[in-house]
Design a protein around this motif. Structure first.
Motif, mmCIF file in Angstrom:
data_model
loop_
_atom_site.group_PDB
_atom_site.id
_atom_site.type_symbol
_atom_site.label_atom_id
_atom_site.label_comp_id
_atom_site.label_asym_id
_atom_site.label_seq_id
_atom_site.Cartn_x
_atom_site.Cartn_y
_atom_site.Cartn_z
ATOM 1 N N ILE A 67 0.865 -1.178 0.000
ATOM 2 C CA ILE A 67 0.000 0.000 0.000
ATOM 3 C C ILE A 67 0.904 1.231 0.000
ATOM 4 O O ILE A 67 2.122 1.127 0.015
ATOM 5 C CB ILE A 67 -0.942 0.014 1.217
ATOM 6 N N MET A 68 0.287 2.391 -0.064
ATOM 7 C CA MET A 68 1.009 3.673 -0.002
ATOM 8 C C MET A 68 2.052 3.822 -1.101
ATOM 9 O O MET A 68 3.173 4.266 -0.876
ATOM 10 C CB MET A 68 1.633 3.880 1.394
ATOM 11 N N PHE A 69 1.678 3.427 -2.321
ATOM 12 C CA PHE A 69 2.551 3.696 -3.465
ATOM 13 C C PHE A 69 2.709 5.205 -3.657
ATOM 14 O O PHE A 69 3.766 5.686 -4.064
ATOM 15 C CB PHE A 69 1.972 3.079 -4.739
ATOM 16 N N SER A 70 1.652 5.934 -3.389
ATOM 17 C CA SER A 70 1.698 7.395 -3.443
ATOM 18 C C SER A 70 1.666 7.946 -2.024
ATOM 19 O O SER A 70 1.065 7.344 -1.130
ATOM 20 C CB SER A 70 0.494 7.945 -4.226
ATOM 21 N N PRO A 71 2.319 9.089 -1.770
ATOM 22 C CA PRO A 71 2.346 9.657 -0.420
ATOM 23 C C PRO A 71 0.932 9.945 0.093
ATOM 24 O O PRO A 71 0.059 10.385 -0.649
ATOM 25 C CB PRO A 71 3.127 10.960 -0.581
ATOM 26 N N ILE A 72 0.715 9.640 1.374
ATOM 27 C CA ILE A 72 -0.570 9.928 2.015
ATOM 28 C C ILE A 72 -0.393 11.129 2.937
ATOM 29 O O ILE A 72 0.467 11.116 3.824
ATOM 30 C CB ILE A 72 -1.066 8.707 2.820
ATOM 31 N N LYS A 73 -1.175 12.158 2.725
ATOM 32 C CA LYS A 73 -1.047 13.390 3.506
ATOM 33 C C LYS A 73 -2.045 13.479 4.648
ATOM 34 O O LYS A 73 -1.907 14.325 5.523
ATOM 35 C CB LYS A 73 -1.182 14.606 2.582
ATOM 36 N N ARG A 74 -3.062 12.634 4.617
ATOM 37 C CA ARG A 74 -4.059 12.636 5.691
ATOM 38 C C ARG A 74 -4.683 11.250 5.781
ATOM 39 O O ARG A 74 -4.731 10.513 4.792
ATOM 40 C CB ARG A 74 -5.135 13.685 5.442
ATOM 41 N N LEU A 75 -5.138 10.885 6.971
ATOM 42 C CA LEU A 75 -5.824 9.617 7.188
ATOM 43 C C LEU A 75 -7.292 9.910 7.474
ATOM 44 O O LEU A 75 -7.634 10.464 8.527
ATOM 45 C CB LEU A 75 -5.203 8.858 8.364
ATOM 46 N N LEU A 76 -8.148 9.546 6.541
ATOM 47 C CA LEU A 76 -9.585 9.786 6.661
ATOM 48 C C LEU A 76 -10.330 8.482 6.477
ATOM 49 O O LEU A 76 -10.021 7.706 5.572
ATOM 50 C CB LEU A 76 -10.043 10.797 5.609
ATOM 51 N N ALA A 77 -11.314 8.254 7.319
ATOM 52 C CA ALA A 77 -12.094 7.026 7.244
ATOM 53 C C ALA A 77 -12.869 6.909 5.937
ATOM 54 O O ALA A 77 -13.319 5.816 5.579
ATOM 55 C CB ALA A 77 -13.054 6.943 8.425
#
Length: 255
Positions: A67-77
């Motif tokens: 997972i996370m091939f692309s950067p994640i800037k926020r964690l939202l449900a």
């Protein structure tokens, strides 16, 4: 056993330094020092896989695809990947992925695929493997043979008789057909083969079989699960290893 020890076991079999630059394999979620009592193996991190891991009492999920091939800037449900990561954290489940490093490794995804369809004298490098069939086959016979070996529906492309040398490249490996052709393969098996790759390969005289991304890679990640269980048994470590029964696109509540 700890998360780090499971990571180290995988690293000895499929060194992470082998992964491609674009890849995101490795320990992706969790504490390396956390104790592990159950490991759940799957092709992908999906809702069904997370649910299976929780039901199995797993502390760690090992997947083929990261997972996370692309950067994640926020964690939202409300976001699919963020939601799964949040569930892992809430349930104390770590996650390790072994992707392109396991594809290339000796005894990895592509070696297992070659063995699964009955090839012998297997050689190759990088992603592609080539070997000999147990006896010559026609295109139709090879189609049935591969379909049964992988328990899936395969899509034949081209024609062929007296096929003895077969090359394989799991997953989205269709663009590797020139390597197979250069090594003298008469047939080429991959998970996904794009239309224009298929046209070029058939024109060059290769009989091609598209067997599905999931079907060509799942045997390899499950072989890693078996290897870990054997290692645990050998050192008398009481950690349960389980394998996902959920397909890549399975939805909650559906078979």
């Amino acid at each position: 056993m700890t998360v780090q020890q499971v990571f180290d076991f995988i690293n000895t079999r499929a060194p992470y330094e082998m992964q491609d630059p674009y890849d995101n394999s490795g320990l992706l979620v969790g504490d390396p020092a956390a104790d592990v009592h159950g490991v759940h193996f799957a092709m992908d991190l999906t809702q069904r896989v997370v649910d299976e891991a929780i039901a199995a009492g797993a502390d760690l999920i090992v997947t083929h695809h990261p997972i996370m091939f692309s950067p994640i800037k926020r964690l939202l449900a409300t976001d699919y990947e963020s939601r799964l990561i949040m569930q892992l954290v809430r349930n104390g489940i770590a996650m390790i992925s072994a992707h392109t490093n396991l594809d290339k490794a000796d005894g990895g995804i592509d070696d297992v695929l070659a063995e699964r369809i009955g090839l012998s004298n297997i050689t190759g490098e990088d992603y592609v493997r080539i070997g000999d069939l147990p006896h010559p086959m026609s295109a139709e016979e090879l189609t049935v043979h591969v379909s049964r070996a992988l328990n899936t529906v395969v899509r034949p492309m081209g024609i062929g008789e007296n096929i003895t040398r077969v090359a394989v490249c799991s997953g989205a490996g269709g663009s590797e057909w020139p390597v197979a052709h250069g090594w003298g393969a008469q047939a080429f098996v991959s998970g996904e083969i794009k239309h224009h790759d298929a046209l070029a390969a058939v024109d060059a005289g290769l009989f091609c079989l598209e067997a599905g991304h999931h079907a060509t890679e799942e045997p390899g990640i499950f072989a890693l699960a078996d290897a870990l269980q054997n290692e645990l048994n050998a050192v008398q470590c009481n950690v349960h290893v389980s394998k996902s029964q959920a397909g890549a696109y399975a939805m909650p509540g559906r078979p």
